[in-house]
Motif scaffolding. Structure first.
Motif, mmCIF file in Angstrom:
data_model
loop_
_atom_site.group_PDB
_atom_site.id
_atom_site.type_symbol
_atom_site.label_atom_id
_atom_site.label_comp_id
_atom_site.label_asym_id
_atom_site.label_seq_id
_atom_site.Cartn_x
_atom_site.Cartn_y
_atom_site.Cartn_z
ATOM 1 N N LEU A 110 -18.689 -19.646 19.411
ATOM 2 C CA LEU A 110 -19.704 -19.572 20.446
ATOM 3 C C LEU A 110 -20.341 -18.183 20.347
ATOM 4 C CD1 LEU A 110 -20.837 -20.802 23.125
ATOM 5 C CD2 LEU A 110 -18.958 -19.638 24.276
ATOM 6 N N PRO A 111 -21.570 -18.087 19.826
ATOM 7 C CA PRO A 111 -22.202 -16.769 19.771
ATOM 8 C C PRO A 111 -22.684 -16.353 21.167
ATOM 9 C CG PRO A 111 -23.263 -18.340 18.245
ATOM 10 C CD PRO A 111 -22.413 -19.131 19.201
ATOM 11 N N VAL A 112 -22.376 -15.129 21.546
ATOM 12 C CA VAL A 112 -22.808 -14.601 22.853
ATOM 13 C C VAL A 112 -23.841 -13.507 22.579
ATOM 14 C CG1 VAL A 112 -22.061 -13.413 24.958
ATOM 15 C CG2 VAL A 112 -20.519 -15.058 23.828
ATOM 16 N N ALA A 113 -25.072 -13.711 23.047
ATOM 17 C CA ALA A 113 -26.139 -12.744 22.776
ATOM 18 C C ALA A 113 -26.239 -11.734 23.921
ATOM 19 C CB ALA A 113 -27.456 -13.478 22.609
ATOM 20 N N VAL A 114 -26.211 -10.450 23.569
ATOM 21 C CA VAL A 114 -26.338 -9.385 24.575
ATOM 22 C C VAL A 114 -27.618 -8.610 24.234
ATOM 23 C CG1 VAL A 114 -25.188 -7.419 25.676
ATOM 24 C CG2 VAL A 114 -23.801 -9.218 24.587
ATOM 25 N N VAL A 115 -28.624 -8.725 25.090
ATOM 26 C CA VAL A 115 -29.898 -8.040 24.845
ATOM 27 C C VAL A 115 -29.781 -6.626 25.394
ATOM 28 C CG1 VAL A 115 -32.392 -8.117 25.259
ATOM 29 C CG2 VAL A 115 -31.097 -10.258 25.086
ATOM 30 N N VAL A 116 -30.094 -5.626 24.557
ATOM 31 C CA VAL A 116 -29.936 -4.223 24.996
ATOM 32 C C VAL A 116 -31.228 -3.429 24.780
ATOM 33 C CG1 VAL A 116 -27.458 -4.259 24.474
ATOM 34 C CG2 VAL A 116 -29.049 -3.381 22.760
ATOM 35 N N ASP A 117 -31.321 -2.292 25.487
ATOM 36 C CA ASP A 117 -32.552 -1.512 25.424
ATOM 37 C C ASP A 117 -32.465 -0.331 24.437
ATOM 38 O OD1 ASP A 117 -30.851 0.181 26.754
ATOM 39 O OD2 ASP A 117 -32.205 0.609 28.432
ATOM 40 N N GLN A 118 -31.547 -0.433 23.458
ATOM 41 C CA GLN A 118 -31.426 0.635 22.452
ATOM 42 C C GLN A 118 -31.620 0.047 21.066
ATOM 43 O OE1 GLN A 118 -30.138 4.057 23.165
ATOM 44 N NE2 GLN A 118 -30.680 3.496 25.248
ATOM 45 N N GLU A 119 -32.136 0.872 20.183
ATOM 46 C CA GLU A 119 -32.392 0.431 18.809
ATOM 47 C C GLU A 119 -31.134 0.615 17.954
ATOM 48 O OE1 GLU A 119 -36.183 0.589 18.225
ATOM 49 O OE2 GLU A 119 -35.853 -0.771 16.533
ATOM 50 N N PHE A 120 -30.730 -0.417 17.247
ATOM 51 C CA PHE A 120 -29.639 -0.303 16.263
ATOM 52 C C PHE A 120 -30.097 -0.977 14.974
ATOM 53 C CE2 PHE A 120 -27.393 -0.182 20.345
ATOM 54 C CZ PHE A 120 -26.641 0.974 20.181
ATOM 55 N N THR A 121 -29.584 -0.504 13.847
ATOM 56 C CA THR A 121 -29.985 -1.099 12.570
ATOM 57 C C THR A 121 -29.575 -2.564 12.541
ATOM 58 O OG1 THR A 121 -29.146 0.973 11.721
ATOM 59 C CG2 THR A 121 -29.977 -0.600 10.079
ATOM 60 N N PRO A 122 -30.511 -3.466 12.268
ATOM 61 C CA PRO A 122 -30.155 -4.895 12.255
ATOM 62 C C PRO A 122 -29.367 -5.284 11.012
ATOM 63 C CG PRO A 122 -32.477 -4.604 11.713
ATOM 64 C CD PRO A 122 -31.942 -3.235 11.992
#
Ligand code: SF4
Ligand code: SF4
Length: 372
Positions: free
Chosen positions: A159-171
């Motif tokens: 079960l993938p859990v998506a957490v939307v965040v306001d910081q940039e990280f390398t994809p």
């Protein structure tokens, strides 16, 4: 500022099987699919899930920069076969009501980010599987499920859990492809008993047994009753037949004791005769898509499953339930189940039922007697 590695370490410390990162750009391919298949997804909007809004992470968090995807394994331990044959595995240890396991770990992860100044949201309507593939955590199956690149022997019990965040990280590097081997020849599409898989990665939700068991309206149509088999809530057939899942299904896993303790409460006989207090106390906290107003659907599903066992030990239970119930959808299915099991005792019960029935129920009783 937290580093990517610190976030990954925290995710593992909290028990997630894998973790990945992708950018917060909109899911254009999903938007297109939702536009083309409006009728097929209308049910989601009726339940309050605005799937179209979920295709743009900025609708969820205006400053969205990254989606962190946590991979939860829901089939780490074995489940009792008495439950697995009637209930989809993803519902057997679901804590969305009790909020005491996965929900508590997600909460801890979110608090960890927030304490370090990272704002975050966990939306239900974002395309989680697509986010996970974009983050490079796995590939798709033609059965519309998501297969991990790493955990559960690369199977679909995640079960993938998506957490939307306001910081940039390398994809991560996206793995958006279908990962099915050529030689499989669409086993899942052929094996789906109700023909819900219309093509690779294309499901008609209204024909899917999972949907039908908890959202189906009215008495289940005759042509679906046998194909729906023993499923009472959900369906795992397209995962069980998949060769990509065979390695995990072959593992000797320790039994989930908490779920094993539920077996008695979920016996078909108990579900067939249950009243609202029993349901609300023992069943609903685990499986909550239907409220006590939908007890008829639970009972109708159970009667159909009993019929499909062809086991005459259920005849007295079905006969008793015919006397207890007033709902014509339940009574109609009980009649069908008695006809499907057949034999002198079932026939006697149907003849008795004939004297007390009219309308739709009478039609089902007559049809069941003709069959027997
Ligand atoms: S869950 Fe069951 S009914 Fe739904 S697509 Fe898979 S096999 Fe078909
Ligand atoms: S059964 Fe075959 S086609 Fe279907 S998801 Fe599994 S590997 Fe892919």
């Amino acid at each position: 500022m937290l580093t990517k590695n610190e976030i990954i370490e925290k995710a593992y410390e909290l028990g997630f099987g894998d973790v990945g990162f992708t950018g917060a750009e909109p899911f254009e391919s999903q938007k297109e699919i939702l536009s083309q298949r409006q009728q097929e997804y209308a049910w989601a909007y009726k339940t309050g899930l605005d799937l179209m809004a979920g295709t743009d992470p900025k609708n969820i968090l205006p400053d969205a920069r990254t989606i962190i995807v946590l991979m939860e394994v829901y089939f780490k331990e074995a489940y009792p076969s008495a439950l697995e044959r009637h209930v989809g595995r993803c519902y057997l240890d679901d804590d969305r009501i009790r909020q005491d396991r996965l929900a508590a770990r997600i909460k801890a992860f979110r608090a960890f980010l927030r304490d370090q100044g990272i704002q975050n949201k966990v939306p239900f309507h974002l395309p989680h599987r697509l986010a996970a593939a974009r983050a490079g955590l796995g590939t798709f199956g033609k059965n519309c499920l998501f297969y991990s690149n790493k955990v559960v022997a690369k199977g679909s019990w995640v079960l993938p859990v998506a957490v939307v965040v306001d910081q940039e990280f390398t994809p991560g590097e996206p793995t958006l492809e279908v990962g099915c081997p050529e030689w499989c020849r669409n086993t899942c599409l052929v094996a789906c008993p109700t023909g819900a898989l219309k093509g690779p990665r294309h499901i008609d939700p209204y024909k899917c047994i999972s949907f039908l068991t908890y959202f189906g309206q009215g008495l289940t149509p005759l042509e679906l009753r046998e194909p729906m088999g023993l499923w009472v809530y959900g369906c795992d057939r397209c995962q069980n037949v998949c060769p990509r899942n065979a390695p995990w299904l072959a593992r000797e896993l320790p039994v989930n004791q908490k779920v094993a303790a539920m077996v008695e409460d979920f016996r078909l006989e108990k579900l067939l005769h249950m009243e609202a207090p029993y349901f609300n106390d023992r069943i609903w906290p685990h499986m909550f898509y239907m409220s006590d107003k939908d007890l008829w659907r639970w009972k109708m599903n159970v009667a159909r499953a009993m019929g499909n066992t062809l086991d005459d030990r259920y005849v007295p239970e079905l006969t008793k339930a015919f006397m207890e119930n007033g709902d014509e959808r339940v009574l109609g299915m009980i009649a069908w189940a008695l006809g499907r099991i057949g034999g002198p005792e079932a026939k006697k019960a149907l003849n008795d039922a004939l004297l007390k029935s009219n309308g739709l129920v009478r039609e089902e009783v007559v049809a069941a007697l003709e069959k027997g």
